[in-house]
Design a protein around this motif. Sequence first.
Motif, PDB file in Angstrom:
ATOM      1  N   LEU A 180       0.834  -1.198   0.000  1.00  0.00           N
ATOM      2  CA  LEU A 180       0.000   0.000   0.000  1.00  0.00           C
ATOM      3  C   LEU A 180       0.873   1.253   0.000  1.00  0.00           C
ATOM      4  O   LEU A 180       0.620   2.206  -0.745  1.00  0.00           O
ATOM      5  CB  LEU A 180      -0.930   0.001   1.208  1.00  0.00           C
ATOM      6  CG  LEU A 180      -1.936   1.133   1.275  1.00  0.00           C
ATOM      7  CD1 LEU A 180      -2.929   1.037   0.112  1.00  0.00           C
ATOM      8  CD2 LEU A 180      -2.669   1.098   2.610  1.00  0.00           C
ATOM      9  N   GLY A 181       1.924   1.244   0.814  1.00  0.00           N
ATOM     10  CA  GLY A 181       2.851   2.372   0.852  1.00  0.00           C
ATOM     11  C   GLY A 181       3.489   2.625  -0.502  1.00  0.00           C
ATOM     12  O   GLY A 181       3.611   3.770  -0.942  1.00  0.00           O
ATOM     13  N   HIS A 182       3.878   1.553  -1.170  1.00  0.00           N
ATOM     14  CA  HIS A 182       4.483   1.690  -2.506  1.00  0.00           C
ATOM     15  C   HIS A 182       3.483   2.304  -3.484  1.00  0.00           C
ATOM     16  O   HIS A 182       3.826   3.232  -4.230  1.00  0.00           O
ATOM     17  CB  HIS A 182       4.952   0.329  -3.022  1.00  0.00           C
ATOM     18  CG  HIS A 182       5.481   0.383  -4.406  1.00  0.00           C
ATOM     19  ND1 HIS A 182       6.742   0.854  -4.711  1.00  0.00           N
ATOM     20  CD2 HIS A 182       4.902   0.063  -5.587  1.00  0.00           C
ATOM     21  CE1 HIS A 182       6.912   0.818  -6.021  1.00  0.00           C
ATOM     22  NE2 HIS A 182       5.811   0.339  -6.579  1.00  0.00           N
ATOM     23  N   ASP A 183       2.247   1.807  -3.481  1.00  0.00           N
ATOM     24  CA  ASP A 183       1.227   2.342  -4.391  1.00  0.00           C
ATOM     25  C   ASP A 183       0.948   3.819  -4.114  1.00  0.00           C
ATOM     26  O   ASP A 183       0.824   4.621  -5.046  1.00  0.00           O
ATOM     27  CB  ASP A 183      -0.070   1.543  -4.281  1.00  0.00           C
ATOM     28  CG  ASP A 183       0.043   0.154  -4.887  1.00  0.00           C
ATOM     29  OD1 ASP A 183       1.062  -0.157  -5.535  1.00  0.00           O
ATOM     30  OD2 ASP A 183      -0.915  -0.637  -4.703  1.00  0.00           O
ATOM     31  N   TYR A 184       0.847   4.189  -2.837  1.00  0.00           N
ATOM     32  CA  TYR A 184       0.611   5.586  -2.490  1.00  0.00           C
ATOM     33  C   TYR A 184       1.797   6.463  -2.890  1.00  0.00           C
ATOM     34  O   TYR A 184       1.611   7.601  -3.313  1.00  0.00           O
ATOM     35  CB  TYR A 184       0.343   5.722  -0.983  1.00  0.00           C
ATOM     36  CG  TYR A 184      -1.110   5.629  -0.594  1.00  0.00           C
ATOM     37  CD1 TYR A 184      -1.902   4.553  -0.990  1.00  0.00           C
ATOM     38  CD2 TYR A 184      -1.690   6.612   0.189  1.00  0.00           C
ATOM     39  CE1 TYR A 184      -3.234   4.465  -0.620  1.00  0.00           C
ATOM     40  CE2 TYR A 184      -3.022   6.532   0.578  1.00  0.00           C
ATOM     41  CZ  TYR A 184      -3.788   5.456   0.161  1.00  0.00           C
ATOM     42  OH  TYR A 184      -5.105   5.386   0.531  1.00  0.00           O
ATOM     43  N   ALA A 185       3.004   5.926  -2.762  1.00  0.00           N
ATOM     44  CA  ALA A 185       4.189   6.689  -3.162  1.00  0.00           C
ATOM     45  C   ALA A 185       4.165   6.967  -4.665  1.00  0.00           C
ATOM     46  O   ALA A 185       4.465   8.079  -5.107  1.00  0.00           O
ATOM     47  CB  ALA A 185       5.460   5.933  -2.771  1.00  0.00           C
ATOM     48  N   GLU A 186       3.780   5.966  -5.460  1.00  0.00           N
ATOM     49  CA  GLU A 186       3.686   6.151  -6.903  1.00  0.00           C
ATOM     50  C   GLU A 186       2.620   7.200  -7.246  1.00  0.00           C
ATOM     51  O   GLU A 186       2.834   8.064  -8.098  1.00  0.00           O
ATOM     52  CB  GLU A 186       3.358   4.815  -7.587  1.00  0.00           C
ATOM     53  CG  GLU A 186       4.479   3.785  -7.504  1.00  0.00           C
ATOM     54  CD  GLU A 186       5.694   4.184  -8.318  1.00  0.00           C
ATOM     55  OE1 GLU A 186       5.532   4.625  -9.478  1.00  0.00           O
ATOM     56  OE2 GLU A 186       6.821   4.061  -7.789  1.00  0.00           O
TER      57      GLU A 186
END
Length: 181
Positions: free
Chosen positions: A166-172
């Motif tokens: 989820l953190g990776h997706d939000y960062a993108e």
Amino acid sequence: MLAAVESFAERGYHATTTRDIASAAGMSPAALYVHFPSKAALLFAISESGHQQTLTLVESVAKRDQSPLVKMHKIVEDFVSWHARRHTVARVVQYELKALPEKEYEVIAGLRRRIEQTVRDVIAEGTEQGVFTVSDVRTAARAVLSLGVDVARWYTERSGKTPKALGHDYAELTLRMLGAG
């Protein structure tokens, strides 16, 4: 503190009694006061700990000798992951602020300003380097942080994504929101 976090998250600060907290912790209401002088002091300890953890996380990434793009990605990834992984405590930390006494609220507000300023500085650095395209750095920083904070409101282990994913997706998504190419 764990019993208080769970009680505050389930009932809200104002609906939680010291008896509720003591019972959840397996102690008498009087025993609670040995550790904390009041319910408000307990909320402050929880809030200060959570805000200090996220400040440390954000500042440690911002200090790295990396591009603003890489730093922003990592800040958002870690910030969102923390709010998902620790969603119960994060919900109390982020959504029970108004219950803090004024003096304690000012301490927490100071930590929040430092978190926002750190994110703002990374966005400003990226804007100056032409990596980000934002018209208002302050608004952009608040939007970035709001995305992460809101995760605590809805995230559960059944949400379908790990905190890291989820953190990776939000960062993108954040990099696109900031106009990164």
